[in-house]
Design a protein around this motif. Structure first.
Motif, PDB file in Angstrom:
ATOM      1  N   ARG A  69       1.772   8.115  -2.556  1.00 33.79           N
ATOM      2  CA  ARG A  69       0.463   7.555  -2.183  1.00 33.79           C
ATOM      3  C   ARG A  69       0.617   6.435  -1.168  1.00 33.79           C
ATOM      4  O   ARG A  69      -0.123   6.379  -0.170  1.00 33.79           O
ATOM      5  CB  ARG A  69      -0.264   7.029  -3.430  1.00 33.79           C
ATOM      6  N   LEU A  70       1.571   5.531  -1.401  1.00 35.72           N
ATOM      7  CA  LEU A  70       1.778   4.417  -0.469  1.00 35.72           C
ATOM      8  C   LEU A  70       2.204   4.928   0.903  1.00 35.72           C
ATOM      9  O   LEU A  70       1.730   4.436   1.937  1.00 35.72           O
ATOM     10  CB  LEU A  70       2.836   3.465  -1.030  1.00 35.72           C
ATOM     11  N   ILE A  76      -1.353   7.465   7.416  1.00 37.97           N
ATOM     12  CA  ILE A  76      -2.722   7.675   7.893  1.00 37.97           C
ATOM     13  C   ILE A  76      -3.203   6.480   8.703  1.00 37.97           C
ATOM     14  O   ILE A  76      -3.736   6.629   9.814  1.00 37.97           O
ATOM     15  CB  ILE A  76      -3.665   7.936   6.703  1.00 37.97           C
ATOM     16  N   VAL A  77      -3.007   5.285   8.173  1.00 31.50           N
ATOM     17  CA  VAL A  77      -3.477   4.076   8.852  1.00 31.50           C
ATOM     18  C   VAL A  77      -2.721   3.863  10.154  1.00 31.50           C
ATOM     19  O   VAL A  77      -3.316   3.596  11.210  1.00 31.50           O
ATOM     20  CB  VAL A  77      -3.336   2.854   7.923  1.00 31.50           C
ATOM     21  N   THR A  78      -1.397   3.970  10.101  1.00 33.38           N
ATOM     22  CA  THR A  78      -0.580   3.676  11.283  1.00 33.38           C
ATOM     23  C   THR A  78      -0.829   4.673  12.404  1.00 33.38           C
ATOM     24  O   THR A  78      -1.003   4.279  13.568  1.00 33.38           O
ATOM     25  CB  THR A  78       0.910   3.681  10.906  1.00 33.38           C
ATOM     26  N   VAL A  79      -0.859   5.959  12.093  1.00 33.15           N
ATOM     27  CA  VAL A  79      -1.088   6.980  13.121  1.00 33.15           C
ATOM     28  C   VAL A  79      -2.495   6.843  13.702  1.00 33.15           C
ATOM     29  O   VAL A  79      -2.686   6.932  14.929  1.00 33.15           O
ATOM     30  CB  VAL A  79      -0.866   8.387  12.542  1.00 33.15           C
ATOM     31  N   SER A 236      -5.732   1.543  -4.811  1.00 37.59           N
ATOM     32  CA  SER A 236      -5.448   2.835  -4.201  1.00 37.59           C
ATOM     33  C   SER A 236      -5.332   2.749  -2.679  1.00 37.59           C
ATOM     34  O   SER A 236      -4.873   3.697  -2.043  1.00 37.59           O
ATOM     35  CB  SER A 236      -6.538   3.845  -4.568  1.00 37.59           C
ATOM     36  N   LEU A 237      -5.754   1.634  -2.096  1.00 43.47           N
ATOM     37  CA  LEU A 237      -5.673   1.448  -0.645  1.00 43.47           C
ATOM     38  C   LEU A 237      -4.380   0.770  -0.212  1.00 43.47           C
ATOM     39  O   LEU A 237      -4.188   0.523   0.977  1.00 43.47           O
ATOM     40  CB  LEU A 237      -6.868   0.608  -0.161  1.00 43.47           C
ATOM     41  N   GLN A 238      -3.506   0.467  -1.140  1.00 42.04           N
ATOM     42  CA  GLN A 238      -2.262  -0.222  -0.796  1.00 42.04           C
ATOM     43  C   GLN A 238      -1.385   0.639   0.102  1.00 42.04           C
ATOM     44  O   GLN A 238      -1.361   1.866  -0.013  1.00 42.04           O
ATOM     45  CB  GLN A 238      -1.490  -0.575  -2.062  1.00 42.04           C
ATOM     46  N   THR A 239      -0.675  -0.038   1.003  1.00 40.48           N
ATOM     47  CA  THR A 239       0.326   0.616   1.838  1.00 40.48           C
ATOM     48  C   THR A 239       1.711   0.174   1.389  1.00 40.48           C
ATOM     49  O   THR A 239       1.849  -0.628   0.457  1.00 40.48           O
ATOM     50  CB  THR A 239       0.111   0.273   3.321  1.00 40.48           C
ATOM     51  N   SER A 267      11.019   1.570   3.408  1.00 40.45           N
ATOM     52  CA  SER A 267       9.897   1.338   4.314  1.00 40.45           C
ATOM     53  C   SER A 267      10.340   1.202   5.765  1.00 40.45           C
ATOM     54  O   SER A 267       9.588   1.543   6.688  1.00 40.45           O
ATOM     55  CB  SER A 267       9.146   0.070   3.886  1.00 40.45           C
ATOM     56  N   THR A 268      11.550   0.714   5.988  1.00 39.88           N
ATOM     57  CA  THR A 268      12.039   0.471   7.345  1.00 39.88           C
ATOM     58  C   THR A 268      12.516   1.748   8.028  1.00 39.88           C
ATOM     59  O   THR A 268      12.464   1.855   9.258  1.00 39.88           O
ATOM     60  CB  THR A 268      13.187  -0.563   7.311  1.00 39.88           C
ATOM     61  N   LEU A 269      12.957   2.719   7.259  1.00 40.68           N
ATOM     62  CA  LEU A 269      13.552   3.925   7.846  1.00 40.68           C
ATOM     63  C   LEU A 269      12.623   4.654   8.817  1.00 40.68           C
ATOM     64  O   LEU A 269      13.060   5.027   9.912  1.00 40.68           O
ATOM     65  CB  LEU A 269      14.015   4.861   6.729  1.00 40.68           C
ATOM     66  N   PRO A 270      11.332   4.895   8.472  1.00 33.63           N
ATOM     67  CA  PRO A 270      10.469   5.586   9.454  1.00 33.63           C
ATOM     68  C   PRO A 270      10.334   4.824  10.766  1.00 33.63           C
ATOM     69  O   PRO A 270      10.341   5.430  11.849  1.00 33.63           O
ATOM     70  CB  PRO A 270       9.127   5.691   8.726  1.00 33.63           C
TER      71      PRO A 270
END
Length: 292
Positions: A69-70, A76-79, A236-239, A267-270
């Motif tokens: 979910r995170l 979604i937000v970043t793209v 549910s909106l947490q990243t 989190s850093t890998l992408p």
């Protein structure tokens, strides 16, 4: 003079190496700390390497976090923000660089002025706008009577960042250097403004666009304060950055910090992969745009 100039490159290399080591050490410490066991983190004297390499902290991070979910929310937000910033910056940059209309200089100065405002100054006004967004979250046409407005959806994490003053400035500065003769030739051949922008200008801006996309992608992926504010009432909106930070326990930091470090590595890998893939375009874009 010859002797002085002959020694200077070695000094420059030394400064670059020391600067590189200073930038790599925090990342290396994060990776090494993610493998440390209970009681190893924060000990004095400090040890960079763990006593043994194991994946327990990564398993713990996966078990405590709702990682799918995170990760989905972050993507979604970043793209969405990155694509929106690229489109709006390219359109506005072209208009301010190549189109002639009254008030163009005033609009550009206004955009520059928005870059001087501290981001924290806009937190409360932006939150109130999201809260009172018309026809969202039960609000009426005037933005009243609802239950949260847009603050109950991912749109609250996307809309405030869809336009970037820095992005418009960067694209405009590059597009100014494009020769007007090339655009005039396209007009003579019957091309309209949309065709000129899409078929001639956009292909020329590829390195700068990728540079802007990388900067926006990294900044949005790591956004923490605004996401924490919006998701405080709706987890549910947490990243990823917010979810990972919630792993930390102030009652037992020596035990939980290695787990947090493991989450940060995930989190850093992408971001690292995206940067490595587009690195050559980033360097070229910096050179072409004159970005300091």
């Amino acid at each position: 003079m010859r002797r002085r100039h002959g020694k200077f490159p070695w000094f420059a290399y030394l400064v670059v190496i020391l600067g590189g080591v200073a930038m790599v050490m925090p990342f290396l410490d994060m990776v090494m700390s993610s493998f440390k066991g209970a009681g190893e983190y924060g000990v004095i004297p400090y040890k960079l390497l763990p006593e043994s390499f194991n994946l327990d902290n990564y398993r713990e991070a996966f078990s405590q976090l709702e990682l799918p979910r995170l990760f989905r929310n972050s993507v979604i937000v970043t793209v969405s923000v990155t694509v929106s910033v690229l489109i709006t910056s390219a359109l506005a940059g072209y208009a301010l660089a190549k189109l002639r209309f009254r008030g163009r200089a005033v609009i550009f100065r206004f955009i520059l002025a928005t870059m001087m405002l501290p981001p924290f100054l806009l937190l409360i006004p932006t939150f109130l706008i999201m809260l009172n967004w018309p026809l969202a979250g039960g609000n009426d046409f005037l933005g009243r009577g609802g239950d949260g407005g847009l603050t109950t959806s991912l749109l609250a994490l996307i809309l405030p960042f869809t336009v970037s003053g820095f992005g418009i400035f960067l694209m405009r500065q590059f597009m100014i250097s494009l020769p007007d003769e090339m655009l005039e030739a396209a007009k003579i051949d019957g091309a309209n403004q949309w065709q000129i922008w899409r078929l001639i200008v956009l292909p020329q801006t590829k390195p700068v666009a990728i540079t802007l996309g990388l900067i926006t992608f990294i900044g949005t992926w790591n956004e923490y304060i605004w996401t924490l504010l919006i998701s405080s009432s709706d987890p549910s909106l947490q990243t990823l950055p917010v979810g990972i930070q919630l792993l930390q326990s102030f009652l037992d930091p020596d035990r939980t910090m290695p787990i947090v470090m493991a989450g940060l590595v995930i989190s850093t890998l992408p971001v690292l992969v995206v940067f490595l893939v587009f690195q050559k375009y980033y360097v070229r874009g910096v050179v072409l745009s004159g970005l300091k």
